[in-house]
Design a protein around this motif. Structure first.
Motif, PDB file in Angstrom:
ATOM      1  N   TYR A  63      13.547 -37.743  -2.661  1.00 54.10           N
ATOM      2  CA  TYR A  63      12.500 -36.507  -2.457  1.00 54.10           C
ATOM      3  C   TYR A  63      11.480 -36.606  -3.626  1.00 54.10           C
ATOM      4  CZ  TYR A  63      11.161 -31.780  -2.755  1.00 54.10           C
ATOM      5  OH  TYR A  63      10.347 -30.700  -2.471  1.00 54.10           O
ATOM      6  N   TYR A 123       3.513 -34.267   8.754  1.00 52.51           N
ATOM      7  CA  TYR A 123       2.825 -33.240   8.084  1.00 52.51           C
ATOM      8  C   TYR A 123       1.613 -32.896   8.763  1.00 52.51           C
ATOM      9  CZ  TYR A 123       5.120 -34.351   3.477  1.00 52.51           C
ATOM     10  OH  TYR A 123       6.117 -34.713   2.767  1.00 52.51           O
ATOM     11  N   ASP A 183       8.950 -42.027   7.293  1.00 58.63           N
ATOM     12  CA  ASP A 183       7.578 -41.662   6.644  1.00 58.63           C
ATOM     13  C   ASP A 183       7.189 -40.390   7.201  1.00 58.63           C
ATOM     14  OD1 ASP A 183       5.083 -41.598   5.614  1.00 58.63           O
ATOM     15  OD2 ASP A 183       4.420 -43.109   6.769  1.00 58.63           O
TER      16      ASP A 183
HETATM   17  N1  PHE Z   1      10.559 -39.926   3.632  1.00 54.74           N
HETATM   18  C1  PHE Z   1       9.632 -38.968   3.049  1.00 54.74           C
HETATM   19  C2  PHE Z   1       8.237 -39.310   3.228  1.00 54.74           C
HETATM   20  O1  PHE Z   1       7.748 -40.390   3.565  1.00 54.74           O
HETATM   21  C3  PHE Z   1      10.169 -39.024   1.377  1.00 54.74           C
HETATM   22  C4  PHE Z   1      11.149 -37.987   1.217  1.00 54.74           C
HETATM   23  C5  PHE Z   1      12.526 -38.398   1.309  1.00 54.74           C
HETATM   24  C6  PHE Z   1      11.166 -36.730   1.234  1.00 54.74           C
HETATM   25  C7  PHE Z   1      13.624 -37.618   1.014  1.00 54.74           C
HETATM   26  C8  PHE Z   1      11.894 -35.784   1.236  1.00 54.74           C
HETATM   27  C9  PHE Z   1      13.384 -36.275   1.102  1.00 54.74           C
HETATM   28  O2  PHE Z   1       7.448 -38.750   2.600  1.00 54.74           O
END
Ligand code: PHE
Ligand code: FE
Length: 288
Positions: free
Chosen positions: A156, A259, A254
Protein backbone atom coordinates in the motif's frame (compact mmCIF):
# COMPACT_ATOMS: atom_id res chain seq x y z
CA UNK A 1 -4.94 6.37 11.32
CA UNK A 2 -3.10 7.46 8.26
CA UNK A 3 -2.90 11.05 7.34
CA UNK A 4 -4.85 10.49 4.21
CA UNK A 5 -7.96 10.35 6.33
CA UNK A 6 -7.80 14.09 6.65
CA UNK A 7 -7.11 16.75 4.06
CA UNK A 8 -4.30 18.05 6.24
CA UNK A 9 -1.67 18.74 7.33
CA UNK A 10 -1.35 22.39 7.78
CA UNK A 11 0.32 21.59 11.08
CA UNK A 12 -0.78 24.86 12.64
CA UNK A 13 -4.15 23.34 13.58
CA UNK A 14 -2.70 20.10 14.92
CA UNK A 15 -1.95 19.24 18.50
CA UNK A 16 1.44 17.56 18.20
CA UNK A 17 4.80 19.23 18.61
CA UNK A 18 6.09 19.53 15.06
CA UNK A 19 9.09 21.60 16.11
CA UNK A 20 11.41 18.80 17.20
CA UNK A 21 11.08 16.38 14.34
CA UNK A 22 13.53 14.96 11.82
CA UNK A 23 13.29 15.47 8.05
CA UNK A 24 11.20 12.28 7.73
CA UNK A 25 8.63 13.69 10.21
CA UNK A 26 9.64 11.33 13.03
CA UNK A 27 10.22 12.27 16.66
CA UNK A 28 11.70 10.33 19.56
CA UNK A 29 9.06 8.89 21.85
CA UNK A 30 9.39 10.38 25.33
CA UNK A 31 9.02 6.84 26.67
CA UNK A 32 9.81 7.87 30.25
CA UNK A 33 8.09 11.22 30.04
CA UNK A 34 4.41 10.26 30.35
CA UNK A 35 2.52 11.38 33.46
CA UNK A 36 0.68 9.03 35.83
CA UNK A 37 -2.56 10.45 34.40
CA UNK A 38 -1.51 9.58 30.84
CA UNK A 39 -0.63 6.02 31.83
CA UNK A 40 -3.99 5.82 33.57
CA UNK A 41 -5.87 6.92 30.43
CA UNK A 42 -3.96 4.25 28.49
CA UNK A 43 -4.80 1.57 31.06
CA UNK A 44 -8.49 2.41 31.13
CA UNK A 45 -8.77 2.44 27.32
CA UNK A 46 -6.75 -0.76 27.04
CA UNK A 47 -8.96 -2.66 29.48
CA UNK A 48 -12.21 -1.65 27.82
CA UNK A 49 -11.00 -2.18 24.29
CA UNK A 50 -9.27 -5.53 24.98
CA UNK A 51 -12.50 -6.90 26.40
CA UNK A 52 -14.50 -5.79 23.37
CA UNK A 53 -11.80 -7.12 21.05
CA UNK A 54 -12.07 -10.60 22.56
CA UNK A 55 -15.61 -10.72 21.19
CA UNK A 56 -15.40 -8.71 18.01
CA UNK A 57 -11.83 -8.70 16.66
CA UNK A 58 -10.44 -11.22 14.18
CA UNK A 59 -8.09 -13.92 15.50
CA UNK A 60 -5.05 -12.43 13.70
CA UNK A 61 -5.49 -9.19 15.65
CA UNK A 62 -5.82 -11.03 18.96
CA UNK A 63 -2.69 -13.06 18.21
CA UNK A 64 -0.72 -9.89 17.51
CA UNK A 65 -2.05 -8.23 20.65
CA UNK A 66 -0.91 -11.22 22.71
CA UNK A 67 2.51 -11.24 21.04
CA UNK A 68 3.02 -7.58 21.98
CA UNK A 69 2.56 -8.36 25.68
CA UNK A 70 1.29 -4.86 26.30
CA UNK A 71 0.77 -4.11 29.94
CA UNK A 72 -0.85 -1.39 31.89
CA UNK A 73 1.61 1.33 31.01
CA UNK A 74 2.01 3.21 27.73
CA UNK A 75 4.20 0.94 25.62
CA UNK A 76 7.79 1.75 24.78
CA UNK A 77 8.02 1.87 20.96
CA UNK A 78 11.62 0.59 20.96
CA UNK A 79 10.72 -2.49 22.93
CA UNK A 80 7.63 -3.23 20.84
CA UNK A 81 9.65 -2.69 17.67
CA UNK A 82 12.18 -5.29 18.78
CA UNK A 83 9.44 -7.89 19.12
CA UNK A 84 7.77 -6.90 15.87
CA UNK A 85 10.96 -6.71 13.82
CA UNK A 86 11.79 -10.29 14.65
CA UNK A 87 8.37 -11.44 13.42
CA UNK A 88 7.68 -9.49 10.23
CA UNK A 89 10.49 -6.96 9.82
CA UNK A 90 8.23 -4.00 10.65
CA UNK A 91 9.08 -1.39 13.23
CA UNK A 92 7.37 1.54 14.89
CA UNK A 93 8.50 5.16 14.55
CA UNK A 94 7.19 8.02 16.67
CA UNK A 95 5.48 10.96 14.93
CA UNK A 96 4.00 14.20 16.30
CA UNK A 97 0.60 13.38 14.74
CA UNK A 98 -0.71 13.43 11.17
CA UNK A 99 2.04 13.76 8.60
CA UNK A 100 1.89 14.47 4.84
CA UNK A 101 0.83 11.68 2.49
CA UNK A 102 4.19 11.21 0.82
CA UNK A 103 6.02 10.97 4.15
CA UNK A 104 3.46 8.44 5.40
CA UNK A 105 3.64 6.29 2.27
CA UNK A 106 7.44 6.40 2.41
CA UNK A 107 7.42 4.98 5.93
CA UNK A 108 4.99 2.19 5.04
CA UNK A 109 6.99 1.29 1.93
CA UNK A 110 10.03 0.84 4.23
CA UNK A 111 8.05 -1.23 6.77
CA UNK A 112 7.99 1.54 9.36
CA UNK A 113 4.65 2.27 11.00
CA UNK A 114 4.21 5.86 12.29
CA UNK A 115 2.65 6.04 15.76
CA UNK A 116 1.63 9.33 17.40
CA UNK A 117 3.62 9.94 20.59
CA UNK A 118 0.87 11.72 22.59
CA UNK A 119 -2.28 10.24 24.14
CA UNK A 120 -5.77 11.74 24.36
CA UNK A 121 -7.04 13.46 27.48
CA UNK A 122 -9.61 11.82 29.70
CA UNK A 123 -12.36 14.19 28.54
CA UNK A 124 -11.77 12.91 24.96
CA UNK A 125 -12.00 9.30 26.00
CA UNK A 126 -14.58 8.28 23.41
CA UNK A 127 -13.83 10.59 20.56
CA UNK A 128 -11.13 12.84 19.23
CA UNK A 129 -10.64 14.26 15.78
CA UNK A 130 -6.97 13.30 15.33
CA UNK A 131 -5.38 9.88 15.73
CA UNK A 132 -3.48 9.53 19.02
CA UNK A 133 -1.14 6.96 20.55
CA UNK A 134 -3.96 4.68 21.63
CA UNK A 135 -5.56 4.48 18.20
CA UNK A 136 -2.26 4.13 16.36
CA UNK A 137 -0.72 1.58 18.69
CA UNK A 138 -3.64 -0.53 19.86
CA UNK A 139 -5.54 -0.30 16.57
CA UNK A 140 -2.76 -0.73 14.03
CA UNK A 141 0.29 -2.45 15.50
CA UNK A 142 -1.14 -5.92 16.36
CA UNK A 143 -2.00 -6.77 12.73
CA UNK A 144 1.56 -6.00 11.66
CA UNK A 145 2.36 -9.39 13.21
CA UNK A 146 0.35 -11.09 10.48
CA UNK A 147 2.74 -11.81 7.59
CA UNK A 148 0.19 -11.32 4.80
CA UNK A 149 -1.31 -8.12 6.23
CA UNK A 150 2.24 -6.86 6.85
CA UNK A 151 3.05 -7.31 3.16
CA UNK A 152 -0.23 -5.68 2.14
CA UNK A 153 0.53 -2.54 4.13
CA UNK A 154 4.00 -2.23 2.64
CA UNK A 155 2.54 -2.67 -0.87
CA UNK A 156 0.00 0.00 0.00
CA UNK A 157 2.83 2.40 0.87
CA UNK A 158 4.52 1.77 -2.47
CA UNK A 159 1.17 2.15 -4.23
CA UNK A 160 0.68 5.47 -2.46
CA UNK A 161 3.91 6.90 -3.80
CA UNK A 162 2.77 5.86 -7.27
CA UNK A 163 -0.81 7.16 -6.88
CA UNK A 164 0.62 10.49 -5.79
CA UNK A 165 2.31 10.80 -9.17
CA UNK A 166 -0.90 9.74 -10.98
CA UNK A 167 -3.18 12.13 -9.11
CA UNK A 168 -5.12 9.20 -7.66
CA UNK A 169 -4.55 9.69 -3.94
CA UNK A 170 -8.25 10.09 -3.22
CA UNK A 171 -9.15 6.69 -4.71
CA UNK A 172 -6.32 5.01 -2.86
CA UNK A 173 -7.28 6.74 0.40
CA UNK A 174 -10.73 5.12 0.13
CA UNK A 175 -9.09 1.73 -0.06
CA UNK A 176 -7.11 2.50 3.10
CA UNK A 177 -10.23 3.70 4.83
CA UNK A 178 -12.39 0.67 3.98
CA UNK A 179 -9.64 -1.88 4.73
CA UNK A 180 -6.91 -0.74 7.12
CA UNK A 181 -9.23 1.52 9.13
CA UNK A 182 -12.73 0.02 8.88
CA UNK A 183 -12.31 -3.44 7.38
CA UNK A 184 -14.30 -6.53 8.39
CA UNK A 185 -13.26 -10.14 7.76
CA UNK A 186 -15.11 -13.45 7.60
CA UNK A 187 -14.34 -16.04 10.28
CA UNK A 188 -15.99 -19.38 11.12
CA UNK A 189 -17.74 -17.55 13.99
CA UNK A 190 -19.09 -14.82 11.73
CA UNK A 191 -17.89 -11.41 10.63
CA UNK A 192 -15.15 -9.82 12.77
CA UNK A 193 -13.25 -6.52 12.74
CA UNK A 194 -9.68 -5.98 11.54
CA UNK A 195 -9.76 -2.22 10.84
CA UNK A 196 -7.93 -0.02 13.34
CA UNK A 197 -10.58 2.71 13.37
CA UNK A 198 -13.14 0.27 14.71
CA UNK A 199 -10.79 -1.72 16.93
CA UNK A 200 -9.88 1.42 18.87
CA UNK A 201 -13.51 2.62 19.18
CA UNK A 202 -15.68 1.65 22.15
CA UNK A 203 -18.93 2.34 20.32
CA UNK A 204 -18.22 1.27 16.76
CA UNK A 205 -16.56 -2.08 17.52
CA UNK A 206 -19.76 -3.80 18.71
CA UNK A 207 -21.81 -1.77 16.21
CA UNK A 208 -19.90 -2.83 13.09
CA UNK A 209 -20.30 -6.52 13.91
CA UNK A 210 -23.76 -6.63 15.51
CA UNK A 211 -25.94 -3.77 14.33
CA UNK A 212 -28.50 -4.36 11.58
CA UNK A 213 -28.20 -0.73 10.43
CA UNK A 214 -25.03 -0.59 8.27
CA UNK A 215 -24.44 -2.35 4.95
CA UNK A 216 -21.87 -5.13 4.97
CA UNK A 217 -20.68 -5.85 1.44
CA UNK A 218 -18.22 -8.39 0.09
CA UNK A 219 -14.82 -6.93 -0.79
CA UNK A 220 -14.68 -5.42 -4.27
CA UNK A 221 -11.62 -3.31 -5.06
CA UNK A 222 -13.07 -0.95 -7.67
CA UNK A 223 -16.34 -0.59 -5.75
CA UNK A 224 -14.37 0.53 -2.71
CA UNK A 225 -12.22 2.99 -4.60
CA UNK A 226 -15.30 4.81 -5.84
CA UNK A 227 -17.17 4.92 -2.52
CA UNK A 228 -17.11 8.04 -0.37
CA UNK A 229 -16.77 7.76 3.39
CA UNK A 230 -17.78 9.75 6.41
CA UNK A 231 -15.19 10.68 8.99
CA UNK A 232 -17.49 11.98 11.73
CA UNK A 233 -20.05 9.19 12.25
CA UNK A 234 -20.11 5.39 12.41
CA UNK A 235 -19.71 3.99 8.90
CA UNK A 236 -22.80 3.33 6.80
CA UNK A 237 -21.01 0.64 4.81
CA UNK A 238 -18.33 -1.90 5.72
CA UNK A 239 -16.55 -4.16 3.24
CA UNK A 240 -15.87 -7.76 4.21
CA UNK A 241 -12.79 -9.69 3.06
CA UNK A 242 -12.55 -13.47 3.08
CA UNK A 243 -8.98 -13.39 4.37
CA UNK A 244 -5.86 -11.25 4.07
CA UNK A 245 -4.72 -13.23 1.06
CA UNK A 246 -7.77 -12.02 -0.86
CA UNK A 247 -6.85 -8.44 0.02
CA UNK A 248 -3.23 -8.89 -0.97
CA UNK A 249 -3.98 -10.66 -4.25
CA UNK A 250 -6.73 -8.25 -5.34
CA UNK A 251 -4.44 -5.26 -4.82
CA UNK A 252 -1.33 -6.78 -6.42
CA UNK A 253 -2.03 -5.71 -10.06
CA UNK A 254 -0.88 -2.38 -11.41
CA UNK A 255 -3.62 0.13 -10.55
CA UNK A 256 -2.85 2.53 -13.41
CA UNK A 257 -5.68 1.23 -15.68
CA UNK A 258 -8.04 1.07 -12.69
CA UNK A 259 -7.48 4.74 -11.93
CA UNK A 260 -8.25 5.61 -15.55
CA UNK A 261 -11.46 3.53 -15.44
CA UNK A 262 -12.52 5.05 -12.10
CA UNK A 263 -12.01 8.56 -13.41
CA UNK A 264 -14.82 7.85 -15.89
CA UNK A 265 -17.21 6.49 -13.25
CA UNK A 266 -19.46 8.31 -10.89
CA UNK A 267 -18.44 8.39 -7.23
CA UNK A 268 -20.88 6.56 -4.92
CA UNK A 269 -22.39 7.82 -1.68
CA UNK A 270 -21.27 6.17 1.56
CA UNK A 271 -24.65 4.43 1.90
CA UNK A 272 -25.12 3.38 -1.75
CA UNK A 273 -26.16 -0.17 -2.61
CA UNK A 274 -25.63 -1.69 -6.05
CA UNK A 275 -27.38 -4.76 -7.50
CA UNK A 276 -24.02 -6.54 -7.77
CA UNK A 277 -23.14 -6.01 -4.08
CA UNK A 278 -22.69 -9.27 -2.21
CA UNK A 279 -24.45 -8.51 1.05
CA UNK A 280 -23.84 -10.10 4.44
CA UNK A 281 -26.79 -10.41 6.77
CA UNK A 282 -26.16 -9.55 10.42
CA UNK A 283 -26.68 -12.20 13.10
CA UNK A 284 -30.35 -12.79 14.00
CA UNK A 285 -31.78 -10.59 16.74
CA UNK A 286 -29.24 -7.86 16.15
CA UNK A 287 -29.78 -4.48 17.75
CA UNK A 288 -30.05 -1.51 15.41
N1 PHE B 1 -0.90 -2.58 -6.93
C1 PHE B 1 -1.08 -1.20 -6.61
C2 PHE B 1 -0.55 -0.28 -7.75
O1 PHE B 1 0.00 -0.73 -8.69
C3 PHE B 1 -0.34 -0.83 -5.31
C4 PHE B 1 -1.13 -1.24 -4.11
C5 PHE B 1 -0.88 -2.43 -3.44
C6 PHE B 1 -2.07 -0.38 -3.61
C7 PHE B 1 -1.59 -2.75 -2.32
C8 PHE B 1 -2.77 -0.71 -2.49
C9 PHE B 1 -2.53 -1.88 -1.84
O2 PHE B 1 -0.72 0.90 -7.65
FE1 FE C 1 -5.44 4.93 11.75
Amino acid sequence: MGMNEHPLPDTAGLRGDYGAMAADWTVRQPANGYSAEEHDVWRTLLRRQSLLAQRHACPEFLDGLAALQIDERIPDFERASDVLRRRTGWRIVGVPGLIPDDAFYGHLAARRFPVTVWIRRRDEFDYLAEPDLFHDFFGHVPLLFDPVFADYLQAYGRGGLKADALGAIEMLARLYWYTVEFGLIETPEGVRAYGAGILSSGGELPYCVESAAPHRIGFDLLRIMRTRYKIDTFQETYFVIRDFRELFDATAPDFTPYYAELARQEVLAADALLPADRRFTPPAGSPR
